[in-house]
Design an enzyme around this catalytic site. Sequence first.
Site, PDB file in Angstrom:
ATOM      1  N   TYR A  95     -34.164 -50.746 -38.768  1.00  0.00           N
ATOM      2  CA  TYR A  95     -33.464 -51.987 -39.143  1.00  0.00           C
ATOM      3  C   TYR A  95     -33.885 -52.428 -40.540  1.00  0.00           C
ATOM      4  O   TYR A  95     -33.045 -52.760 -41.381  1.00  0.00           O
ATOM      5  CB  TYR A  95     -33.775 -53.074 -38.114  1.00  0.00           C
ATOM      6  CG  TYR A  95     -33.081 -54.395 -38.360  1.00  0.00           C
ATOM      7  CD1 TYR A  95     -31.725 -54.557 -38.066  1.00  0.00           C
ATOM      8  CD2 TYR A  95     -33.765 -55.489 -38.890  1.00  0.00           C
ATOM      9  CE1 TYR A  95     -31.084 -55.764 -38.287  1.00  0.00           C
ATOM     10  CE2 TYR A  95     -33.136 -56.695 -39.114  1.00  0.00           C
ATOM     11  CZ  TYR A  95     -31.795 -56.839 -38.815  1.00  0.00           C
ATOM     12  OH  TYR A  95     -31.158 -58.032 -39.038  1.00  0.00           O
ATOM     13  N   GLY A 151     -33.788 -65.558 -41.417  1.00  0.00           N
ATOM     14  CA  GLY A 151     -35.083 -65.270 -40.804  1.00  0.00           C
ATOM     15  C   GLY A 151     -34.907 -64.987 -39.327  1.00  0.00           C
ATOM     16  O   GLY A 151     -34.495 -63.891 -38.949  1.00  0.00           O
TER      17      GLY A 151
END
Length: 260
Positions: A156, A187
Amino acid sequence: MTENKVALVTGAGQGIGRGIALKLAGDGFDIAVADLPFQEEKARAVVAEIEAMGRKAIFVAADVSKKADIEAAVDAAASQLGGFDVIVNNAGIAQVKPITEITEEELNTIFAINVNSVVFGIQAAAAKFTELGVKGRIISAASIASIKGFPILGAYSASKFAVRGITQVAAQELAPQGITVNAYAPGIVGTGMWDLIDEKLSEINGKPRGQNLKENVDSIMLGRIETPEDVAGVVSFFAGPNADYVTGQVLLVDGGMLYN
Ligand code: NAD
């Protein structure tokens, strides 16, 4: 903003993409809501929400890992909504695995969905902007994991670092046409993606469900989990007139986790 601006948002059936679609509709955009066919019901609910706001919206079934699907989605948005001004390459997936265990197939899958899709989205949007003579905006989903590599999120992180690189390159190549290219770097947003990350982390480190999410949220300076609306505000900025002179940027919107 003039009337009848059109934005296409991928992965807009839920989560951050839904939040972005609703925010841009509030800004006055008509919206093409793109998502996988199995998400049609959710995506059509987003379309209905946008129509209730007095804007036009359509659902487009598309697998963003397929170039032809993205081209068809851009064509559908332009022909059915009457223009094309913004693409938001939002759709993406997470994988939670130690680097030593990632399979070739998993690597290919995450790069196809998180990276290839952004290249295809840039290509399809740039071609349509050129065809229509529009100084359009290209906005893609990066992540805090595009700035710092996170353990157990190796593939990722790599895919999101790639989005940052592509954003910088496309911004320079497309600047002569007046097209801007930026990315948002959220975030920890409370969506289906973090449900999955928390579940997989629990399997790996044995912590109870919810504990990994809680520990990560505890590290956020602003003291709360992020919402899709927090992210959508940054996308609205990139899509709007206040960002006329901003290109090639990856903007952290993480409540104060990383500093660069
Ligand atoms: P989510 O899983 O809630 O939603 C993702 C959406 O994308 C879903 O509707 C899904 O159907 C769609 N999608 C997945 N694969 C697709 C494909 N091949 N073609 C078309 N659509 C596809 O995730 P989210 O949290 O809303 O994430 C949206 C984006 O934001 C992703 O790119 C993600 O990496 C990024 N992001 C999320 C977080 C977070 O904390 N949730 C943090 C940083 C970045």
